[in-house]
Design a protein around this motif. Structure first.
Motif, PDB file in Angstrom:
ATOM      1  N   GLY A   1       0.537  -6.873 -15.495  1.00  0.00           N
ATOM      2  CA  GLY A   1      -0.301  -7.899 -14.881  1.00  0.00           C
ATOM      3  C   GLY A   1      -0.957  -7.540 -13.568  1.00  0.00           C
ATOM      4  N   SER A   2      -0.288  -6.767 -12.719  1.00  0.00           N
ATOM      5  CA  SER A   2      -0.857  -6.407 -11.413  1.00  0.00           C
ATOM      6  C   SER A   2      -1.260  -4.941 -11.331  1.00  0.00           C
ATOM      7  CB  SER A   2       0.146  -6.714 -10.290  1.00  0.00           C
ATOM      8  OG  SER A   2       0.351  -8.096 -10.164  1.00  0.00           O
TER       9      SER A   2
ATOM     10  N   ALA B   1       0.808  -1.218   0.000  1.00  0.00           N
ATOM     11  CA  ALA B   1       0.000   0.000   0.000  1.00  0.00           C
ATOM     12  C   ALA B   1       0.840   1.268   0.000  1.00  0.00           C
ATOM     13  CB  ALA B   1      -0.939   0.002   1.204  1.00  0.00           C
ATOM     14  N   ASP B   2       2.143   1.148   0.326  1.00  0.00           N
ATOM     15  CA  ASP B   2       3.015   2.322   0.393  1.00  0.00           C
ATOM     16  C   ASP B   2       3.680   2.650  -0.941  1.00  0.00           C
ATOM     17  OD1 ASP B   2       2.447   2.704   3.063  1.00  0.00           O
ATOM     18  OD2 ASP B   2       4.192   1.581   3.768  1.00  0.00           O
TER      19      ASP B   2
ATOM     20  N   SER C   1      -4.008  -0.521  -8.510  1.00  0.00           N
ATOM     21  CA  SER C   1      -4.812   0.696  -8.611  1.00  0.00           C
ATOM     22  C   SER C   1      -6.089   0.575  -7.795  1.00  0.00           C
ATOM     23  CB  SER C   1      -5.148   0.953 -10.084  1.00  0.00           C
ATOM     24  OG  SER C   1      -6.024   2.049 -10.216  1.00  0.00           O
ATOM     25  N   ARG C   2      -6.782  -0.548  -7.938  1.00  0.00           N
ATOM     26  CA  ARG C   2      -8.066  -0.754  -7.278  1.00  0.00           C
ATOM     27  C   ARG C   2      -7.917  -1.001  -5.774  1.00  0.00           C
ATOM     28  NH1 ARG C   2      -9.388  -4.441 -10.337  1.00  0.00           N
ATOM     29  NH2 ARG C   2      -8.661  -6.232  -9.114  1.00  0.00           N
ATOM     30  N   THR C   3      -6.900  -1.787  -5.387  1.00  0.00           N
ATOM     31  CA  THR C   3      -6.771  -2.228  -3.995  1.00  0.00           C
ATOM     32  C   THR C   3      -6.067  -1.205  -3.119  1.00  0.00           C
ATOM     33  OG1 THR C   3      -6.673  -4.506  -4.791  1.00  0.00           O
ATOM     34  CG2 THR C   3      -5.959  -4.110  -2.520  1.00  0.00           C
ATOM     35  N   PHE C   4      -5.022  -0.590  -3.644  1.00  0.00           N
ATOM     36  CA  PHE C   4      -4.205   0.311  -2.831  1.00  0.00           C
ATOM     37  C   PHE C   4      -4.272   1.772  -3.279  1.00  0.00           C
ATOM     38  CE2 PHE C   4      -1.796  -3.814  -2.995  1.00  0.00           C
ATOM     39  CZ  PHE C   4      -2.155  -4.244  -1.726  1.00  0.00           C
TER      40      PHE C   4
END
Length: 249
Positions: free
Chosen positions: A77-78, A61-62, A83-86
């Motif tokens: 790939g991630s 998240a940082d 973008s959505r999660t953190f």
């Protein structure tokens, strides 16, 4: 997954078939939790990306940003997940933005691959692509175009060098303080369908314009860097000029 630190604060991750970079601020920085990602492997590499970050004592998240060298699924790939999660900013060159967002497509076609799938190396690579969930890749619809000021505000103060040919907005990212450069797929040091090791162009089918891609790669010869971080294959400890001189179509 293999993690090395070829230059201080520059963590190079060799994934199963595609690489990414974790770039931390200089050791003297007050904020040792600050880092950014360059590329992020295939969709199925997500757990490895997260593990590579936490293994360095960092928190996903940082991440200050994820920089994308180009919009192929083995590098983005991630991106949508971060973008959505953190809320991680996903940044790329203005010329590559539509590709990263999924509005355009510049990649090898299934027809090009199937025409060569009789070759064992290509067939094995194709199987890995399917297992790596490339066909289920999610575009990074919230990606943004970077500018020089925004790049300078990030850990390592990376500098983008536009190198069209692999894709229209393909870039290399120079990390001046480390004398390192992340070249993405501008050229490689190895690839699952190649029997060679060392500096090399990817197979022609991977480039949107192979001749332009080679000319762009060769234009790097005057850039000062002695740690080369390719999107495929191991890191290279050699001058960029020496690496570029070895490239052929």
């Amino acid at each position: 997954m293999k993690i090395s630190e070829p230059a201080p604060g520059v963590h190079f991750v060799e994934g199963p078939a595609s690489n990414w970079v974790i770039l931390r601020d200089a050791p003297a920085s007050a904020d040792r939790s600050a880092f950014l990602l360059i590329d992020s492997g295939y969709p199925a590499d997500r757990d490895l990306v997260l593990e590579s970050i936490t293994g360095l004592g960092l928190e996903p998240a940082d991440a200050k940003a994820m920089l994308i060298t180009h919009g192929h699924v083995d590098h983005t790939g991630s991106a949508a997940y971060f973008s959505r999660t953190f809320g991680t900013p996903i940044l790329c060159s203005p010329e590559e933005l539509a590709h990263v967002q999924g509005k355009e497509k510049h990649q090898v076609t299934i027809g090009q691959v199937l025409a060569r799938a009789w070759r064992p190396r290509v067939f094995r690579w194709l199987l890995h692509v399917i297992q790596a969930k490339a066909l289920q890749a999610e575009p990074a619809t919230r990606a943004e175009a970077w500018d020089e000021d925004r790049l300078r505000s990030l850990p390592g103060q990376p500098e983008a060098i536009l190198l069209p040919g692999h894709t229209p907005g393909n870039v290399a990212l120079l990390i001046p303080g480390a004398q390192a450069i992340a070249v993405g797929d501008t050229f490689a040091s190895g690839h699952p369908i190649s029997s060679k090791s060392g500096p090399q162009m990817l197979h022609r089918m991977y480039h949107s314009d192979p001749e332009t891609a080679l000319a762009a790669a060769r234009s790097l010869s005057k850039i000062q860097a002695n740690v080369i971080l390719p999107g495929h294959g191991p890191a290279l400890r050699m001058s960029l000029a020496e690496a570029v001189a070895a490239l052929r179509t």
